[in-house]
Design a protein around this motif. Structure first.
Motif, PDB file in Angstrom:
ATOM      1  N   SER A 160     -96.054  23.642  77.233  1.00  0.00           N
ATOM      2  CA  SER A 160     -95.315  23.842  78.484  1.00  0.00           C
ATOM      3  C   SER A 160     -93.962  24.497  78.242  1.00  0.00           C
ATOM      4  CB  SER A 160     -95.133  22.503  79.206  1.00  0.00           C
ATOM      5  OG  SER A 160     -94.370  21.597  78.414  1.00  0.00           O
ATOM      6  N   GLY A 161     -93.301  24.147  77.128  1.00  0.00           N
ATOM      7  CA  GLY A 161     -92.016  24.760  76.820  1.00  0.00           C
ATOM      8  C   GLY A 161     -92.144  26.249  76.564  1.00  0.00           C
ATOM      9  N   TYR A 162     -93.168  26.641  75.809  1.00  0.00           N
ATOM     10  CA  TYR A 162     -93.371  28.068  75.532  1.00  0.00           C
ATOM     11  C   TYR A 162     -93.796  28.808  76.792  1.00  0.00           C
ATOM     12  CZ  TYR A 162     -95.609  32.324  73.824  1.00  0.00           C
ATOM     13  OH  TYR A 162     -95.984  33.630  73.642  1.00  0.00           O
ATOM     14  N   MET A 163     -94.654  28.185  77.603  1.00  0.00           N
ATOM     15  CA  MET A 163     -95.081  28.821  78.843  1.00  0.00           C
ATOM     16  C   MET A 163     -93.884  29.105  79.757  1.00  0.00           C
ATOM     17  SD  MET A 163     -98.305  29.438  78.931  1.00  0.00           S
ATOM     18  CE  MET A 163     -98.738  29.578  77.203  1.00  0.00           C
ATOM     19  N   ALA A 164     -92.915  28.208  79.761  1.00  0.00           N
ATOM     20  CA  ALA A 164     -91.772  28.348  80.653  1.00  0.00           C
ATOM     21  C   ALA A 164     -90.837  29.476  80.228  1.00  0.00           C
ATOM     22  CB  ALA A 164     -91.004  27.036  80.723  1.00  0.00           C
TER      23      ALA A 164
END
Length: 427
Positions: free
Chosen positions: A266-270
């Protein structure tokens, strides 16, 4: 990052002082809490950066494989200790170093404790770098760089290192973990908001990096996040029902691995290619983010002495073995002299100054965490357990068990070598 020395009980707030005795008293819930506290730390905040370097699919796969491999090798340590316990004339194996001695003699103990010593030093340096990077991002207007902040912390850490009882600092460890959870919650909240706002485009995110060096880099970060081997034997011995430990460990690792995967993904997607090596540095500069960052830093400032305490004990233990130090440290009645106490304060101060000096040269938290994970953590987590398992139980193992042990042994060595190279030259 865990520890296996005298401070084991103090390093984990829920671990009772009797945990190293032959009969444990901890319940399953207490042991589960101890496992989580021993493994989960600030490294999780660097996982989105690892996903950026490796790609979301490669990062996801790497975290899962690291979790499974770490769990399996922890069980190898327990099997080795059980093998020793079955030999009635053999003293109980209480620490990782004891196991090294049983397998390879003095060389085994030295190698095991040396690697754990380096691991603890690496974790301590990572704490300082983490604090420095977060505070420098908060106080940009003061023009304080990483090195300046680290050395401003030195007097505080020296004073805290002189505290005799680590139990007084244990609540701050829990406080730091609470701040970790809050930071994760805020990051996930930002992720959801980006998806709902339409800023998020899945097609812009890399699944597998074209840079082959990114894979071992991310692997080193994943191993760093799962490192807790020094506490394995103490945690297992602390249980009232020790036979339940493998099942409990499996549940803990399943939950931790899923949390790591979700948070890194989720951090990378954001943030995509803008993902920083500490994800909190990507958060908007508002009061809630600043409060979490300060809380994280404050918690780590007070838990740093717990992390570095085993290193102090090793250094002081070596000094106390020398004849000249014993003459200075003890009087004729066996009591500690003023000179001896002063010498202990000086040795602790020097060690913290050296660690701060090393931290001031670290280019970033992500690079350093990957380097530590690729080297000492890989050797402690995979190479040594497989080696000890082959030595102690080799003749009784099935072919596939031996083959798996050799895979961990050879693979761990190759990973350590290649991962170190990539962490040093950059990816």
């Amino acid at each position: 990052m865990g520890t296996e020395f005298k401070s084991s009980a103090s390093a984990v707030p829920l671990l009772e002082s009797s945990s190293l005795s032959s009969t444990g008293t901890a319940s399953a819930i207490q042991t589960l809490g101890n496992i989580i506290v021993s493994i989960v730390g600030t490294g999780i905040l660097g996982l989105p950066f690892a996903f950026r370097i490796a790609g979301w699919f490669a990062g996801l796969l790497g975290v899962i494989l690291a979790g499974i491999a770490t769990y399996y090798c922890m069980l190898l340590l327990v099997q080795c200790r059980d093998k020793q316990a079955s030999q009635e004339l053999t003293p109980e194996t209480r620490t990782y170093g004891d196991l090294g001695y049983k397998c390879m003699g003095k060389i085994g103990r030295f190698l095991t404790e040396f690697l754990i010593f380096i691991s603890q030093c690496g974790g301590s340096v990572a704490y300082l770098v983490f604090i420095g990077q977060n505070l420098s991002s908060i106080f940009k207007w003061q023009d304080l760089n990483l090195s300046s902040i680290i050395f401003l912390l030195v007097p505080i850490e020296i004073a805290l290192s002189w505290i005799g009882s680590l139990s007084a600092l244990a609540p701050f460890s829990i406080f730091a973990d609470v701040c970790n959870v809050l930071a994760m919650a805020i990051v996930v909240k930002e992720d959801v908001e980006k998806v709902l706002s339409g800023e998020f485009k899945f097609s812009d995110r890399t699944a597998i990096t074209s840079n082959i060096g990114g894979l071992p880099f991310a692997g080193g970060m994943a191993v760093f996040c799962f490192e807790g081997f020094g506490m394995t034997l103490a945690l297992e011995a602390s249980m009232r029902e020790r036979g339940r430990f493998p099942n409990l460990l499996a549940k803990a690792f399943t939950g931790i691995t899923l949390a790591y995967v979700f948070f890194g993904f989720s951090g990378y997607m954001a943030y995509g290619d803008q993902t920083r090596d500490i994800i909190t540095l990507n958060l908007p500069h508002n009061w809630s983010t600043i409060a979490v960052q300060i809380g994280l830093c404050l918690g780590l400032v007070f838990t740093f002495p717990i992390m570095v305490h085993p290193v102090h004990e090793i250094v002081e233990g070596k000094l106390e073995n020398s004849e000249w130090y014993q003459k200075l440290y003890y009087d004729d009645s066996g009591n500690t002299t003023i000179v001896g106490k002063f010498g202990r304060y000086v040795s602790r101060s020097i060690l913290i100054i050296v660690l701060a000096f090393l931290a001031s040269f670290v280019p970033g938290f992500g690079v350093f965490a990957s380097l530590v994970g690729s080297t000492v953590c890989a050797l402690i987590s995979f190479v040594l357990p497989a080696t000890f398992h082959l030595i102690l139980l080799g003749p009784s193992l099935h072919f596939w068990q031996k083959a798996l042990d050799y895979c961990f042994l050879v693979g761990g060595l190759l990973f350590a070598g290649y991962g170190t190279y990539n962490a040093i030259v950059g990816v």
